[in-house]
Design an enzyme around this catalytic site. Structure first.
Site: not given
Length: 247
Positions: A142, A156
């Site tokens: 990501s 995250y």
């Protein structure tokens, strides 16, 4: 027919990748954790178009589940040639000083431990050192790994930073064993993962920060993954491709 195993394959980027892989001629193994109906729907779509697919429930944070997932796909679809290491999760937006150990363990179990366990299982089946045919691993990271996601989900983002490191290190370990290891870093993509963070409209809120002026689609990320899996990317390993509209 080559076989690709896609973890987190019942929704979002994983589901889009499954559809495109089937169109490209792959037999598709789908790993999913909870949504059996969604996974079965993807299998039906692929089979209705003349492809082959198999869905297997597994929690990638559990070693026994990972081995069962890989064995079932390998047996059911005939061999294994590629892994898309896509399973991931996040939790509601929060600051670091609001996080507790239980949340961190949940996020890291799927996003880091799961990624490592699946990569290891793939290497044991693909590596020429282990008698395998070689193959490709694509890790889904990501842009959060680079941007940090401050005020939203640093846990995250940190887990995806670990995925980036896995991509580089594993690529160097297995390059001589017939395996390429690459990554993709999606940016703001229209998937339901944002709802897990408590803000379904997050992409719309942040679209103005994207140089291309919009959020991306799961298909746009899937196209990048399929290129990395393909012979056209034969000299690409140890690198992660940003699919983020310039953000």
């Amino acid at each position: 027919m080559k076989t690709v195993l896609i973890t987190g394959g019942s929704r979002g980027i994983g589901a889009a990748t499954a559809r495109l892989a089937a169109q490209a001629g792959y037999a598709v193994g789908l790993g999913y954790r909870q949504d059996a109906a969604a996974a079965a729907g993807i299998v039906r779509e692929i089979e209705a178009a003349g492809g082959r697919a198999l869905a297997v429930q597994a929690d990638v944070g559990h070693p026994d589940d990972v081995e069962r997932l890989f064995d079932t796909v390998q047996t059911g679809l005939g061999g294994l040639h590629a892994l898309v290491n896509n399973a991931g999760t996040l939790e509601r937006q929060a600051r670091v000083d609001e996080l507790d150990a239980a949340r961190l363990q949940r996020v890291l179990s799927t996003n880091v431990i799961g990624a490592f366990l699946c990569a290891g299982a793939a290497v044991r089946r693909l590596s020429t050192r282990h008698g395998g045919p070689g193959g490709v691993i694509v890790n889904v990271s990501s842009r959060a790994a680079v941007l940090g996601s401050g005020g939203e989900y640093v846990d995250y983002a940190a887990s995806k930073g670990a995925v980036d490191t896995l991509t580089v290190g594993l690529a160097r370990e297995v390059a001589a064993e017939g395996i390429r290891v690459c990554g993709v870093r999606p940016g703001l993509i229209e998937t339901d993962i944002h709802a897990l963070g408590g803000e379904p409209g997050r992409v719309a809120r942040l679209a103005g920060s994207v140089p291309l002026g919009r959020g991306g689609t799961p298909d746009e990320v899937a196209q990048a993954i399929l290129w990395l899996l393909s012979p056209q990317a034969a000299y690409v390993t140890g690198t992660t491709l940003d699919v983020s509209g310039g953000r």
